[in-house]
Design a protein around this motif. Structure first.
Motif, PDB file in Angstrom:
ATOM      1  N   ILE B  50       7.016  59.004 -35.931  1.00  0.00           N
ATOM      2  CA  ILE B  50       7.883  57.916 -35.480  1.00  0.00           C
ATOM      3  C   ILE B  50       9.239  58.091 -36.161  1.00  0.00           C
ATOM      4  N   LYS B  51      10.287  58.216 -35.350  1.00  0.00           N
ATOM      5  CA  LYS B  51      11.621  58.406 -35.925  1.00  0.00           C
ATOM      6  C   LYS B  51      12.552  57.282 -35.528  1.00  0.00           C
ATOM      7  N   ALA B  52      13.478  56.932 -36.411  1.00  0.00           N
ATOM      8  CA  ALA B  52      14.463  55.904 -36.101  1.00  0.00           C
ATOM      9  C   ALA B  52      15.694  56.097 -36.968  1.00  0.00           C
ATOM     10  N   ARG B  53      16.794  55.504 -36.501  1.00  0.00           N
ATOM     11  CA  ARG B  53      18.028  55.532 -37.280  1.00  0.00           C
ATOM     12  C   ARG B  53      18.618  54.134 -37.373  1.00  0.00           C
ATOM     13  N   GLY B  54      19.404  53.906 -38.418  1.00  0.00           N
ATOM     14  CA  GLY B  54      20.145  52.652 -38.563  1.00  0.00           C
ATOM     15  C   GLY B  54      19.243  51.433 -38.554  1.00  0.00           C
ATOM     16  N   ARG B  55      19.647  50.420 -37.799  1.00  0.00           N
ATOM     17  CA  ARG B  55      18.903  49.170 -37.811  1.00  0.00           C
ATOM     18  C   ARG B  55      17.519  49.269 -37.199  1.00  0.00           C
ATOM     19  N   ALA B  56      17.295  50.308 -36.415  1.00  0.00           N
ATOM     20  CA  ALA B  56      15.975  50.468 -35.800  1.00  0.00           C
ATOM     21  C   ALA B  56      14.917  50.875 -36.822  1.00  0.00           C
ATOM     22  N   ILE B  57      15.354  51.192 -38.039  1.00  0.00           N
ATOM     23  CA  ILE B  57      14.404  51.622 -39.074  1.00  0.00           C
ATOM     24  C   ILE B  57      13.339  50.551 -39.330  1.00  0.00           C
ATOM     25  N   SER B  58      13.760  49.294 -39.430  1.00  0.00           N
ATOM     26  CA  SER B  58      12.745  48.257 -39.690  1.00  0.00           C
ATOM     27  C   SER B  58      11.769  48.143 -38.522  1.00  0.00           C
ATOM     28  N   ARG B  59      12.275  48.374 -37.309  1.00  0.00           N
ATOM     29  CA  ARG B  59      11.396  48.328 -36.138  1.00  0.00           C
ATOM     30  C   ARG B  59      10.388  49.491 -36.160  1.00  0.00           C
ATOM     31  N   ALA B  60      10.820  50.628 -36.652  1.00  0.00           N
ATOM     32  CA  ALA B  60       9.917  51.774 -36.769  1.00  0.00           C
ATOM     33  C   ALA B  60       8.775  51.464 -37.740  1.00  0.00           C
ATOM     34  N   VAL B  61       9.128  50.798 -38.843  1.00  0.00           N
ATOM     35  CA  VAL B  61       8.093  50.403 -39.814  1.00  0.00           C
ATOM     36  C   VAL B  61       7.146  49.384 -39.171  1.00  0.00           C
ATOM     37  N   ASP B  62       7.723  48.415 -38.449  1.00  0.00           N
ATOM     38  CA  ASP B  62       6.885  47.450 -37.714  1.00  0.00           C
ATOM     39  C   ASP B  62       5.912  48.170 -36.777  1.00  0.00           C
ATOM     40  N   ALA B  63       6.426  49.111 -36.007  1.00  0.00           N
ATOM     41  CA  ALA B  63       5.590  49.813 -35.031  1.00  0.00           C
ATOM     42  C   ALA B  63       4.456  50.566 -35.725  1.00  0.00           C
ATOM     43  N   ALA B  64       4.775  51.218 -36.824  1.00  0.00           N
ATOM     44  CA  ALA B  64       3.751  51.956 -37.563  1.00  0.00           C
ATOM     45  C   ALA B  64       2.690  51.005 -38.115  1.00  0.00           C
ATOM     46  N   GLU B  65       3.133  49.883 -38.666  1.00  0.00           N
ATOM     47  CA  GLU B  65       2.194  48.932 -39.273  1.00  0.00           C
ATOM     48  C   GLU B  65       1.322  48.252 -38.223  1.00  0.00           C
ATOM     49  N   ILE B  66       1.921  47.873 -37.102  1.00  0.00           N
ATOM     50  CA  ILE B  66       1.137  47.222 -36.043  1.00  0.00           C
ATOM     51  C   ILE B  66       0.112  48.207 -35.475  1.00  0.00           C
ATOM     52  N   THR B  67       0.540  49.449 -35.267  1.00  0.00           N
ATOM     53  CA  THR B  67      -0.388  50.468 -34.765  1.00  0.00           C
ATOM     54  C   THR B  67      -1.581  50.618 -35.701  1.00  0.00           C
ATOM     55  N   ARG B  68      -1.278  50.743 -36.962  1.00  0.00           N
ATOM     56  CA  ARG B  68      -2.291  51.000 -37.972  1.00  0.00           C
ATOM     57  C   ARG B  68      -3.233  49.801 -38.174  1.00  0.00           C
ATOM     58  N   ASN B  69      -2.657  48.601 -38.165  1.00  0.00           N
ATOM     59  CA  ASN B  69      -3.480  47.429 -38.465  1.00  0.00           C
ATOM     60  C   ASN B  69      -4.261  46.903 -37.263  1.00  0.00           C
ATOM     61  N   ARG B  70      -3.715  47.100 -36.061  1.00  0.00           N
ATOM     62  CA  ARG B  70      -4.347  46.454 -34.921  1.00  0.00           C
ATOM     63  C   ARG B  70      -4.968  47.398 -33.909  1.00  0.00           C
ATOM     64  N   PHE B  71      -4.396  48.594 -33.746  1.00  0.00           N
ATOM     65  CA  PHE B  71      -4.808  49.413 -32.615  1.00  0.00           C
ATOM     66  C   PHE B  71      -5.503  50.724 -32.984  1.00  0.00           C
ATOM     67  N   VAL B  72      -4.973  51.436 -33.929  1.00  0.00           N
ATOM     68  CA  VAL B  72      -5.572  52.719 -34.297  1.00  0.00           C
ATOM     69  C   VAL B  72      -5.977  52.613 -35.769  1.00  0.00           C
ATOM     70  N   LYS B  73      -7.151  51.987 -35.983  1.00  0.00           N
ATOM     71  CA  LYS B  73      -7.502  51.597 -37.349  1.00  0.00           C
ATOM     72  C   LYS B  73      -7.827  52.774 -38.267  1.00  0.00           C
ATOM     73  N   ASP B  74      -8.081  53.935 -37.668  1.00  0.00           N
ATOM     74  CA  ASP B  74      -8.311  55.096 -38.539  1.00  0.00           C
ATOM     75  C   ASP B  74      -7.027  55.883 -38.793  1.00  0.00           C
ATOM     76  N   ALA B  75      -5.907  55.351 -38.337  1.00  0.00           N
ATOM     77  CA  ALA B  75      -4.634  56.038 -38.584  1.00  0.00           C
ATOM     78  C   ALA B  75      -4.187  55.829 -40.024  1.00  0.00           C
ATOM     79  N   GLU B  76      -3.667  56.882 -40.590  1.00  0.00           N
ATOM     80  CA  GLU B  76      -3.143  56.791 -41.951  1.00  0.00           C
ATOM     81  C   GLU B  76      -1.717  57.306 -41.997  1.00  0.00           C
ATOM     82  N   ILE B  77      -0.978  56.818 -42.986  1.00  0.00           N
ATOM     83  CA  ILE B  77       0.382  57.320 -43.162  1.00  0.00           C
ATOM     84  C   ILE B  77       0.320  58.594 -43.980  1.00  0.00           C
ATOM     85  N   LYS B  78       0.678  59.691 -43.324  1.00  0.00           N
ATOM     86  CA  LYS B  78       0.601  60.975 -44.013  1.00  0.00           C
ATOM     87  C   LYS B  78       1.827  61.182 -44.884  1.00  0.00           C
ATOM     88  N   ASP B  79       2.987  60.811 -44.343  1.00  0.00           N
ATOM     89  CA  ASP B  79       4.215  61.023 -45.094  1.00  0.00           C
ATOM     90  C   ASP B  79       5.318  60.140 -44.520  1.00  0.00           C
TER      91      ASP B  79
END
Lengths: 112, 112
Positions: B50-79
């Motif tokens: 997931i890539k983002a620039r500028g103000r979209a950075i917080s949205r990228a974090v949101d997207a990663a967290e929502i994916t991980r917590n609600r939809f793909v529960k075996d997903a992990e943050i590799k880096d």
């Protein structure tokens, strides 16, 4: 998720701060850059943690990048963590989730 | 800084995308969550960036967290990587720096 956040939304910028933690809020990025630079110079520690939630996350990344590129050139990013915190708005009694970030900057200075 | 960004600002969301890269822009976070979830299901790869620039950075974090917590529960943050990119506004001919983030999510599924 590390510490309880029952105090609600207001105490965003100054919670039980560990000494080397900078909380990023709604001020201009340079305020936080200054705080980080000062922290590196003042403390005996060679590590500064930048924390932010919600929309301030992009500002936290800005602050880390400006610090690293312009002011503390030997600073390196040791680790970046993201997470989700539950925020309770006490007035409305609603709980909502907000993303958070933690950027750990470190310098390698040893003789200082 | 990995690929040249001489194309300017406009091509923000769809540059020469590698297959498993989701560029986060100004749409609601759930659009990107859907894109990430779809990418995990469709691709043979078990990694989504997931890539983002500028103000979209917080949205990228949101997207990663929502994916991980609600939809793909075996997903992990590799880096997670942060950086600074130079953006040239071709109309005004100005160059400015913008922060960027790259969140690498991975699942451990092997037999799939």
């Amino acid at each position: 998720m590390v510490e309880g956040t029952t105090e609600g939304v207001k105490a965003k910028e100054k919670r039980k701060t560990d000494e080397n933690v900078i909380y990023v809020g709604n001020k201009p990025p340079m305020s936080y850059v200054l705080a980080v630079v000062t922290q590196f110079q003042a403390s005996s520690s060679d590590e500064v943690v930048i924390k932010a939630r919600g929309r301030a996350i992009s500002r936290a990344v800005d602050a880390a990048e400006i610090t690293r590129n312009r002011f503390v050139k030997d600073a390196e990013i040791k680790d970046i963590k993201i997470g989700t915190e539950s925020i309770t708005n006490e007035e409305e009694g609603r709980t909502s989730n907000v993303s958070s970030i933690e950027i750990i900057l470190t310098t390698k200075k040893k003789g200082k």
